[in-house]
Design a protein around this motif. Structure first.
Motif, PDB file in Angstrom:
ATOM      1  N   ASP A  11       0.846  -1.282   0.021  1.00 34.07           N
ATOM      2  CA  ASP A  11      -0.105  -0.001  -0.040  1.00 34.07           C
ATOM      3  C   ASP A  11       0.938   1.105   0.054  1.00 34.07           C
ATOM      4  N   LYS A  33       0.279  -8.222  -1.988  1.00 39.04           N
ATOM      5  CA  LYS A  33      -1.006  -7.643  -2.366  1.00 39.04           C
ATOM      6  C   LYS A  33      -0.923  -6.386  -3.089  1.00 39.04           C
ATOM      7  N   THR A 115     -15.162  -4.287   5.642  1.00 39.23           N
ATOM      8  CA  THR A 115     -14.967  -4.353   7.191  1.00 39.23           C
ATOM      9  C   THR A 115     -15.273  -2.924   7.703  1.00 39.23           C
ATOM     10  N   ARG A 176      -2.758  -7.184  13.701  1.00 36.37           N
ATOM     11  CA  ARG A 176      -1.861  -6.283  14.342  1.00 36.37           C
ATOM     12  C   ARG A 176      -0.917  -7.168  15.300  1.00 36.37           C
ATOM     13  N   GLN A 185      -7.761   0.503  12.820  1.00 39.56           N
ATOM     14  CA  GLN A 185      -8.192  -0.796  12.956  1.00 39.56           C
ATOM     15  C   GLN A 185      -9.051  -0.794  14.108  1.00 39.56           C
TER      16      GLN A 185
HETATM   17  O1  C5P Z   1      -4.069  -2.331   8.093  1.00 36.85           O
HETATM   18  P1  C5P Z   1      -3.321  -2.827   7.299  1.00 36.85           P
HETATM   19  O2  C5P Z   1      -2.216  -1.707   6.852  1.00 36.85           O
HETATM   20  O3  C5P Z   1      -2.434  -3.891   7.705  1.00 36.85           O
HETATM   21  O4  C5P Z   1      -4.051  -3.277   5.950  1.00 36.85           O
HETATM   22  C1  C5P Z   1      -3.657  -4.123   4.949  1.00 36.85           C
HETATM   23  C2  C5P Z   1      -4.723  -4.315   4.029  1.00 36.85           C
HETATM   24  O5  C5P Z   1      -5.668  -4.735   4.694  1.00 36.85           O
HETATM   25  C3  C5P Z   1      -5.023  -3.152   3.228  1.00 36.85           C
HETATM   26  O6  C5P Z   1      -4.608  -3.253   1.938  1.00 36.85           O
HETATM   27  C4  C5P Z   1      -6.653  -3.114   3.126  1.00 36.85           C
HETATM   28  O7  C5P Z   1      -7.012  -3.444   1.942  1.00 36.85           O
HETATM   29  C5  C5P Z   1      -7.060  -4.386   4.062  1.00 36.85           C
HETATM   30  N1  C5P Z   1      -7.706  -3.832   5.137  1.00 36.85           N
HETATM   31  C6  C5P Z   1      -9.172  -4.413   5.435  1.00 36.85           C
HETATM   32  N2  C5P Z   1      -9.855  -4.019   6.497  1.00 36.85           N
HETATM   33  C7  C5P Z   1      -9.502  -3.162   7.139  1.00 36.85           C
HETATM   34  C8  C5P Z   1      -8.172  -2.771   7.243  1.00 36.85           C
HETATM   35  C9  C5P Z   1      -7.483  -3.082   6.068  1.00 36.85           C
HETATM   36  O8  C5P Z   1      -9.564  -5.181   4.481  1.00 36.85           O
HETATM   37  N3  C5P Z   1     -10.260  -2.582   8.224  1.00 36.85           N
END
Ligand code: C5P
Length: 226
Positions: A11, A33, A115, A176, A185
């Motif tokens: 990301d 991803k 989510t 996490r 989150q």
């Molecule tokens: O929060 P993090 O940086 O680890 O997120 C990784 C991936 O998880 C993001 O690319 C996002 O698409 C997905 N994600 C999700 N639901 C969330 C937060 C992140 O699907 N609540």
């Protein structure tokens, strides 16, 4: 130590930044991803970059359109050697089944309810059951349409496992490692909890890519889930 259960989310805005993350992690992480952010900026070039380093691509573009358009897009993803691809299960049975029947296609993982949505959000869309029930129902649809798995939040893993059985893939973001920042989150789980509950893959972004030492951060996660 190359544990295939960890998918790292690239990301970032810039392909050079993505490339240096892949370079730094490829000895221990084999699936990355690519989301709409990087893909909108660079298109298939970014898939080629990851594949070119001997790693695999989870293309998380959450397709949702009429069945013929999505089946053709799945075929294109296969041509670009994508390992796994997401489709919105709300696209409906025909969209899912037509996609599943494409030859030489990537793994197809269904997105159920995002989510970021809660019961109130569902109501505004005319869906009156709660998020949990809706997720289970859509996971059942994904399974019966022949998809390979679903993406779901960690708190849904157990219920989905019960609904769809052991073979179906369950892919879980919102992870996490103990003690790390939760960012926005709200309901997080540690890597070990998610794997113990039955996740096939965990998807981790910021705790790895924003770490001072991404390699070390990924290694700690792998050690935890071994
Ligand atoms: O929060 P993090 O940086 O680890 O997120 C990784 C991936 O998880 C993001 O690319 C996002 O698409 C997905 N994600 C999700 N639901 C969330 C937060 C992140 O699907 N609540």
């Amino acid at each position: 130590m190359k544990n295939n259960k960890l998918i790292v989310a690239l990301d970032v805005d810039d392909i050079k930044e993505a490339e240096s993350l892949v370079d730094g992690l490829q000895s221990i992480v084999s699936i990355f991803k690519i989301g709409s952010r990087l893909f909108t900026a660079y298109g298939p070039e970014v898939i080629k970059m990851v594949n070119g380093k001997g790693c695999r691509v989870f293309l998380d573009l959450k397709y949702h359109d009429i069945p013929t358009v999505i089946a053709d897009s799945v075929r294109m993803a296969g041509r670009h050697d994508v390992f796994a691809l997401t489709l919105h299960t709300l696209g409906g049975r025909e969209m899912l089944e037509r996609s599943v029947s494409v030859e030489s296609r990537p793994l197809l993982w269904g997105v159920t309810v995002l989510t970021s949505m809660n019961n109130e959000d569902l109501k505004t869309m005319g869906v009156n059951r709660d998020v949990g029930e809706e997720v289970l129902s859509l996971a059942g649809l994904a399974r019966s349409a022949g998809m390979d798995g679903v993406v779901c939040s960690a708190r849904e893993i157990e219920a989905i496992r019960k609904e769809v059985g052991g073979q179906f893939m369950v892919v879980t973001p919102g992870i996490r490692p103990a003690g790390s920042a939760e960012d926005e989150q709200k309901r997080v789980m540690t890597p070990k909890q998610a794997i113990t509950k039955g996740a096939t893959y965990i998807v981790v972004g910021r705790p790895v890519i924003k770490a001072d030492n991404p390699h070390e951060a990924a290694e700690n996660i792998l050690r935890e889930i071994e």
